[in-house]
Design an enzyme around this catalytic site. Structure first.
Site, PDB file in Angstrom:
ATOM      1  N   ASP A  26       1.748  -5.660  -8.086  1.00 55.71           N
ATOM      2  CA  ASP A  26       1.189  -5.434  -6.385  1.00 55.71           C
ATOM      3  C   ASP A  26       1.890  -6.349  -5.544  1.00 55.71           C
ATOM      4  OD1 ASP A  26      -0.405  -3.773  -5.407  1.00 55.71           O
ATOM      5  OD2 ASP A  26      -2.262  -5.108  -5.829  1.00 55.71           O
ATOM      6  N   ASN A  74      -1.771   6.096  -9.563  1.00 57.23           N
ATOM      7  CA  ASN A  74      -1.359   6.204  -8.894  1.00 57.23           C
ATOM      8  C   ASN A  74      -0.701   7.667  -8.446  1.00 57.23           C
ATOM      9  OD1 ASN A  74       0.068   3.372  -9.909  1.00 57.23           O
ATOM     10  ND2 ASN A  74      -1.396   3.770  -8.475  1.00 57.23           N
TER      11      ASN A  74
HETATM   12  C1  IPE Z   1      -1.986  -1.803  -9.810  1.00 58.46           C
HETATM   13  O1  IPE Z   1      -1.640  -1.214  -8.039  1.00 58.46           O
HETATM   14  C2  IPE Z   1      -0.825  -0.598 -10.519  1.00 58.46           C
HETATM   15  C3  IPE Z   1       0.310  -1.128 -10.923  1.00 58.46           C
HETATM   16  C4  IPE Z   1       0.856  -1.852 -10.370  1.00 58.46           C
HETATM   17  C5  IPE Z   1       1.381  -0.117 -10.986  1.00 58.46           C
HETATM   18  P1  IPE Z   1      -1.930  -0.517  -7.387  1.00 58.46           P
HETATM   19  O2  IPE Z   1      -2.042  -0.753  -5.927  1.00 58.46           O
HETATM   20  O3  IPE Z   1      -2.555   0.747  -7.505  1.00 58.46           O
HETATM   21  O4  IPE Z   1      -3.820  -0.814  -7.750  1.00 58.46           O
HETATM   22  P2  IPE Z   1      -5.179  -0.910  -6.966  1.00 58.46           P
HETATM   23  O5  IPE Z   1      -5.378   0.265  -5.850  1.00 58.46           O
HETATM   24  O6  IPE Z   1      -5.214  -1.220  -5.967  1.00 58.46           O
HETATM   25  O7  IPE Z   1      -6.699  -0.902  -7.549  1.00 58.46           O
HETATM   26  C1  IPE Z   2       2.566  -1.829  -6.325  1.00 58.57           C
HETATM   27  O1  IPE Z   2       2.805  -2.018  -4.797  1.00 58.57           O
HETATM   28  C2  IPE Z   2       3.842  -0.635  -6.806  1.00 58.57           C
HETATM   29  C3  IPE Z   2       2.595   0.380  -6.998  1.00 58.57           C
HETATM   30  C4  IPE Z   2       1.697   0.257  -7.992  1.00 58.57           C
HETATM   31  C5  IPE Z   2       4.005   1.240  -7.741  1.00 58.57           C
HETATM   32  P1  IPE Z   2       2.043  -1.191  -3.685  1.00 58.57           P
HETATM   33  O2  IPE Z   2       2.558   0.203  -3.760  1.00 58.57           O
HETATM   34  O3  IPE Z   2       0.627  -1.179  -4.828  1.00 58.57           O
HETATM   35  O4  IPE Z   2       1.479  -2.403  -2.571  1.00 58.57           O
HETATM   36  P2  IPE Z   2       0.487  -2.089  -1.591  1.00 58.57           P
HETATM   37  O5  IPE Z   2      -0.687  -3.183  -2.616  1.00 58.57           O
HETATM   38  O6  IPE Z   2       0.286  -0.962  -1.038  1.00 58.57           O
HETATM   39  O7  IPE Z   2       0.550  -4.092  -0.728  1.00 58.57           O
HETATM   40 MG    MG Z   3      -1.010  -2.102  -4.700  1.00 56.56          MG
END
Ligand code: IPE
Ligand code: IPE
Ligand code: MG
Length: 246
Positions: A26, A74
């Site tokens: 994340d 997602n």
């Molecule tokens: C969790 O991250 C999913 C992945 C790392 C693929 P998100 O960024 O989607 O999670 P939330 O929405 O902050 O809980």
């Molecule tokens: C994790 O990074 C990647 C996926 C969930 C695919 P994020 O895209 O969730 O990054 P933040 O949470 O917006 O920083």
């Molecule tokens: Mg995220």
């Protein structure tokens, strides 16, 4: 260096080395935002981090590394971002799996990936097949993965067998359900790491996490590397796991 040589472990204290480390990658978006870059730049750097950590896992003696790449939730992101993420995944499968192949990495997918674009599904199936005989590390990519959907799917499959008369309702126990999860053939995660400071599971391996050690680190995923993984393993080595016993 094998993990057995790490100082905390050599001292005989704490938990044995984790067989299975699972990571909620994340913070890609925030990494990009801090640099005034588009989110895709963070995702690109995130793929580099994933490759480095997959290589490092083998060096550090981790048998199974699971990376949460795309959740069932997602899809709620803007279509452009979803399409960028799928593009990066395609590139990873087409170009980078070959390199991992040389590092003895076996690829496994968990999640409902079969609903993705048919040519991408073919690429994935081929990559899984091509790496099937590797034994050093298993790299599990959680793709279109959500624990709730996974458990519902397992329940459906059990119910179908009951309806057909090939399974007794009383035979449905934790082991029977577990055997129908995507992860039936791998050990449960010993350690779950989430980067970027968020402290939640976001529908990741909720069944399998029953006795996992949880670790939340502030590092944003694109900045995470071998040294961070090694540090996490050291912290893990000092944890005491009881599994309900004494
Ligand atoms: C969790 O991250 C999913 C992945 C790392 C693929 P998100 O960024 O989607 O999670 P939330 O929405 O902050 O809980
Ligand atoms: C994790 O990074 C990647 C996926 C969930 C695919 P994020 O895209 O969730 O990054 P933040 O949470 O917006 O920083
Ligand atoms: Mg995220």
């Amino acid at each position: 260096m094998t993990l057995a040589a790490a100082p905390n472990i050599a001292s005989g204290q704490g938990a044995p080395p984790p067989r299975h480390v699972a990571i909620i990658m994340d913070g890609n978006g925030r990494w990009a935002k801090r640099r005034l870059l588009p989110r895709i730049a963070g995702h690109k750097k995130g793929v580099e981090a994933a490759k480095a950590v997959a290589r490092a896992a083998g060096d550090l003696g981790v048998e199974v590394l699971t990376l949460y790449a795309f959740s069932t939730e997602n899809w709620r992101r803007p279509a452009d971002e979803v399409s960028d993420l799928m593009g990066l995944l395609r590139h990873f499968i087409e170009h980078d799996v070959k390199e991992l192949q040389q590092h003895g990495v076996r690829l496994k997918i968990i999640g409902d990936y079969q609903t993705l674009q048919p040519d991408l599904v073919d690429l994935i199936d081929r990559a899984v097949e091509d790496t099937a005989s590797n034994t050093r590390t298993t790299l599990v990519i959680a793709l279109n993965y959500g624990s709730q959907a996974e458990i519902a799917r397992a329940a459906q499959s059990l119910a179908a067998d009951v309806r057909q008369g090939i399974l007794d309702v009383n035979a449905i126990d934790a082991a029977a359900l577990e055997a129908r999860l995507y992860t039936a053939d791998i050990p449960p995660p010993d350690l779950i790491i989430r980067t970027s400071g968020e402290q939640r599971l976001s529908n990741f391996l909720m069944w399998q996490a029953a006795y996992a050690e949880l670790m939340f680190v502030d590092t944003l995923w694109p900045d995470f590397g071998k040294s961070h993984l090694a540090e996490a393993l050291n912290v893990y080595a000092a944890r005491e796991r009881r599994f309900g016993g004494l």
